[in-house]
Design an enzyme around this catalytic site. Structure first.
Site, PDB file in Angstrom:
ATOM      1  N   LYS A 238      54.401  21.944   9.230  1.00 27.10           N
ATOM      2  CA  LYS A 238      55.517  22.748   8.702  1.00 27.10           C
ATOM      3  C   LYS A 238      55.081  24.185   8.431  1.00 27.10           C
ATOM      4  O   LYS A 238      55.876  25.115   8.540  1.00 27.10           O
ATOM      5  CB  LYS A 238      56.106  22.080   7.461  1.00 27.10           C
ATOM      6  CG  LYS A 238      56.709  20.709   7.770  1.00 27.10           C
ATOM      7  CD  LYS A 238      57.218  20.005   6.548  1.00 27.10           C
ATOM      8  CE  LYS A 238      57.659  18.590   6.872  1.00 27.10           C
ATOM      9  NZ  LYS A 238      56.525  17.694   7.176  1.00 27.10           N
ATOM     10  N   ASP A 256      46.138  22.857  -0.195  1.00 22.90           N
ATOM     11  CA  ASP A 256      45.994  21.406  -0.128  1.00 22.90           C
ATOM     12  C   ASP A 256      44.761  21.000  -0.925  1.00 22.90           C
ATOM     13  O   ASP A 256      43.855  21.807  -1.127  1.00 22.90           O
ATOM     14  CB  ASP A 256      45.858  20.910   1.318  1.00 22.90           C
ATOM     15  CG  ASP A 256      46.343  19.465   1.443  1.00 22.90           C
ATOM     16  OD1 ASP A 256      47.534  19.249   1.723  1.00 22.90           O
ATOM     17  OD2 ASP A 256      45.530  18.537   1.219  1.00 22.90           O
ATOM     18  N   CYS A 354      59.017  12.285   3.424  1.00 23.03           N
ATOM     19  CA  CYS A 354      59.394  11.472   4.590  1.00 23.03           C
ATOM     20  C   CYS A 354      59.641  10.044   4.105  1.00 23.03           C
ATOM     21  O   CYS A 354      59.183   9.077   4.701  1.00 23.03           O
ATOM     22  CB  CYS A 354      58.335  11.537   5.701  1.00 23.03           C
ATOM     23  SG  CYS A 354      56.679  11.090   5.169  1.00 23.03           S
TER      24      CYS A 354
END
Length: 404
Positions: A238, A256, A354
């Site tokens: 993304k 991250d 998701c």
């Protein structure tokens, strides 16, 4: 179809690693495909698709074969015999496959297919949870859709190619694909193919990215010149999409907790020609604090159960546990609470997963808005993408605006 011994043995060895050693199906398949350089594309497809099929239908096949985990080698061959029989493939006269009760297999399949947890091959707890969260009818349709093999969808990298240019370039390499009307940057392959070996992949013309996933970056409403923070960037699918929409102008800070994923993101960004991405590993709370009240846009692609992507990760059905869901919901709330502070007044944040479960999606947004940290935020829009309606991965995204 004639079964070849070395291919079947590769399937059995891979299944042993997935079921008995707890390994991940995609990684084990990749290893298996390197075993023999003489194997052609059809051989490789047979191994990959057969392993995924048996992993996907493990519970159903084990019930039919009347075998229990851990699976011995003879029992793995029994699972394979069930798969082959239900596919209408004639079994060879091998010692490992002798005495296969073909008629009984078909009878058991018909009988077990009347019960959803067997028919869709899912654990009891997952079936109960699906009904509780989505309702009987919707869950029945959704889990059936999630048991279909996922199509291969590419995102044309607009820094280097239009979807038409990508399609034409693939066609020149004997790979046919078609555009998707509702997804402006997407094209879908007509047949599965190894797109990673193409020259245009090396040149950065595209990324492999499901159509539903391609909805997230545009939903954030980024513009060239903005300061954007992607808080759970991972390997950057993304992030790269955001860079393309921003035309390489402005700044994207990719965060991250896993440094190795950010290294992969750097490699991918170089190939894609995305130059406005800076990576930062979250190795202390200071990393987030330094960014407080500084971003125009924040993306939280939150860690989740992944129940929306079972079609591409069928072994997640067996690896996922109810306790993990409880932990991940707490993590999601903490992430929303902490990372929302990065946004400046008037900025927008997208929370995405998701997952198809409302408790990970709408429920989390509602809890955040009712919390102390959520004061001053309001929900601007949300999208619920279910697999049985879209034909692609299950996804959720909510866009919040910081008013004060």
């Amino acid at each position: 179809m004639r079964l070849h011994r070395n291919l079947v043995f590769a399937v059995i060895d891979t299944l042993n690693n997935v079921f008995n050693e707890g390994k991940y199906a995609d990684k084990e398949i990749s290893k298996a495909l390197k075993r023999d350089k003489r194997w052609g594309s059809r051989d490789r497809s047979f191994i990959a698709e057969t392993v995924y099929d048996i992993v996907r239908w493990k519970r159903l096949y084990a019930e039919i074969a009347e075998v229990k985990e851990p699976f011995s080698r003879p029992n793995l061959f029994r699972l394979f015999a069930v798969w082959a029989t239900l596919k209408g493939i004639q079994l060879p006269d091998w010692k490992q496959l002798e005495d296969t009760p073909t008629r009984r297999i078909k009878g058991r399949f018909d009988e077990l297919s009347k019960t959803r947890k067997f028919k869709e091959s899912i654990p009891d707890w997952m079936d109960e949870l699906g009904v509780k969260e989505l309702g009987e009818q919707k869950w029945t349709r959704e889990i059936a859709a999630l048991n279909q093999m996922a199509p291969v969808v590419l995102r044309a990298n607009s820094l280097k190619a239009t979807p038409k240019k990508l399609r034409d370039s693939l066609f020149a390499e004997s790979i046919e694909a078609h555009s998707l009307k509702k997804y402006p940057s997407a094209i879908e392959l007509d047949e599965r193919a190894n797109v990673f070996s193409t020259e245009i992949f090396k040149e950065g013309f595209f990324e492999v990215q499901d159509a539903s996933s391609q909805l997230v970056a545009p939903f954030l409403q980024v513009e060239p010149g903005m300061r954007v923070v992607d808080t759970c960037a991972g390997a950057g699918g993304k992030t790269l999409h955001l860079a393309a929409i921003m035309e390489n102008k402005g700044q994207i800070i990719a965060l991250d907790i896993y440094g190795n994923k950010l290294k992969e993101l750097k490699r991918r960004a170089k190939r894609a020609g995305a130059h406005n991405i800076e990576t930062r590993e979250i190795d202390s709370t200071k990393v987030i604090k330094k960014l407080h009240n500084s971003a125009d846009r924040v993306l939280i692609d939150a860690p989740c159960s992944g129940l929306g992507v079972l079609s591409r990760n069928p072994d997640a059905k067996w690896k996922l546990q109810p306790e993990f869901l409880e932990r991940i919901r707490n993590t999601q709330q903490e992430i929303l609470s902490d990372y929302s502070k990065i946004l400046k007044k008037g900025g927008k944040i997208v929370y995405a997963t998701c997952s198809i479960l409302p408790s990970e999606n709408q429920g989390q947004v509602k809890s955040f808005l009712a919390s102390e940290e959520g004061q001053g935020f309001s929900l601007e829009d949300e999208k619920i993408v279910l697999s049985h309606e879209s034909g692609y991965d299950g996804f959720y995204m909510a866009r919040l605006i910081k008013n004060t």
